[in-house]
Design a protein around this motif. Sequence first.
Motif: not given
Length: 688
Positions: A306, A310, A314, A390, A402-403, A406
């Motif tokens: 993650l 991004l 995290v 995050i 991107e979501k 995730m």
Amino acid sequence: MELQGRNREIMTCISAAPSNEKVIRAAAEMAAFFQDGFTALFVENGYSDQMDSASRERLRKNLKTAEELGAKIVTVYGNDIAAQIAEYANASGITKVVVGRMNHRQPLWMRLFSGRDGLEAQLGKLAPELEIYVIPDNQPEYRPDYRNRAKRMTAVKEAITVSAADFGKMLLVLTFLSLLGWLFYSIGFGEINIIPLYILGALFTAIWTSGAGVSALYAFFSVVTFNFLFTVPRFTLRAYDASYPITFLVMLFASFLISSLTGRVKEQTRLAVQKAYRTEVLLETSQMLQKAKERQEILDTAAGQLYRLLERPVWVYEMGEGKEIPEPKQYPERQIGETGGKLSREEEQAIAWVREEGKPAGACTAQYAEAKYMYLPVRGQKKVLAVVGIAMDHYPEPGAFEKNLMIAMVDECGLVLEKELLNMEKQEIQARAKQEALRANLLRAISHDLRTPLTSIMGNSAILMESPVRLEERKKQAIYTEIYDDAKWLVSLVENLLSVTRIENGTMRMKREPELLEEIFQEASSHLDRKAGEHQITICPPEDLLLVKADAGLIVQVLVNLINNAVKYTQPGSVIRVWAEREPMEPGQVEPGQPEAALESSVPMVRIFVSDNGPGIRDEEKPRIFDMFYTVGNTRGDGRRGLGLGLSLCKSIVKAHGGSIEVKDNQPEGTVFSFTLEEAETAGLYGD
């Protein structure tokens, strides 16, 4: 475009339009009525991050609505929305699409310029087999504003800004093409052959530089340069031919068009590379999670991936059984302390809500939107196993794609964690089943093998009680001896059982001290079975004084079990021999600078042997000879089968001493058992 196959699934599109929520709910109701799947498609066209705040909020709300209604969110990239919808429907086999009808029409000049009709009309042309359901739009007129005032000014500034490097590149291209055109002109080529050179230069400039400003400058300077160098009168900015202004306008328009198309291709390439990278991260995450073995390794892998996706901190909260929020672990660790200490009440409430509801919360969501972090649940089948936080403050909001990545990554982490927990539970169940089987086997073996000696003791005792006078003294002594042998066998059995129990429970306490091996041999010889006198037992003391580091009582028990085992399974009169030798060490086995583990493996060892010349053990039985409750096919003449604990106990004791035990054939016949112990003279050099 023909639809390949058919899929019982309804698809709708997500946008920032005020009426989009109505379209999404209508599609969800249709999916529920027809009992079909439900997909919500979001077309990322590169302008989503430039929307005004109201449009961005509506888009986020519509995404949230689709998720709550059970839609599978899918993100695709492209500027042609209708083409992307039709292409995805064709690829996935979807035949039903729900769209909204625009409440306004584009001006005529825009429709003529674009050559496009409404979305439903375009879909009808691109995918004629697609069933299109149109939901009327009764909301006030909505025109998407992808560039609010501040962002519009920023975008314009970025577009018209020309760096010195880009300006130099443009001049280099213009100079090179002018020299090439001069060469063409000097050898007799006409102006019509030189114009394509400058048009081609627009393509080179757009590829080599960035921004629309430098392309516009090239379009202007290319026309001026062509006019100055190659039109009559030459070396002036005038033109005698009346057609030249049209030529200049065509050159200018062609340069602008080529620059625009090239910029669009570069943007599509950037989006494609970005999507490929994110997809690669997702696939790599799946592979890494499948290889992870322990709970912490699984969470570390997911959090690390993650962060890689991004590039923002995290946090992982590994949830336990209690209600309190556990101490988190941050990734990467070098940024610990970035959050500024204790969690705020908003953050704690968001984490607690995610743990209870199993849904995302925090920043960029509908629940606890004021939090600084977005919190995602790592779900198992029955509960939330962990919560991933995050960072969102001071970082740009992630896009829809991107979501989705995730959520997909944390869901994959949850599946792997659940699998790991199930494996652990399975191992615990297998261990308990093994223990139950061990108890059952032990009880069955004890009930079987205790019956014979106890029956013998009871029978002989009854004879002595009923007729003690009539029995001859010789007969009485024989009965006494049998009772003694049976009782001693029972005592030996109980000692082995107690030793096995202590080893299995880990409660055995060994006192490893230097012991003289000859004394251990003598002690063992005094505890042998009474029937040992029927065999030729030879105990050969070592020629040298051999000291071993051992618990003398346990090693005596090993020797007694091995010798009694030879007595039990060999014919009367057989030869049983006990002796010991130093294990040979290869030259150069211990080298300077070796690690401690290598030194420990090089500790001098003593091997102790117990051999007999009996019938031997079959090769197929040797691999199991040290298993608990396993006995070879031979039986004692008195009917005592034996529990199969002796050799298993020997192996456990020797292994606890750091040695090994093995069985081989004796020559010319019989069996040789041997085991190793650490020699005491050098034990102190290597530690206990």
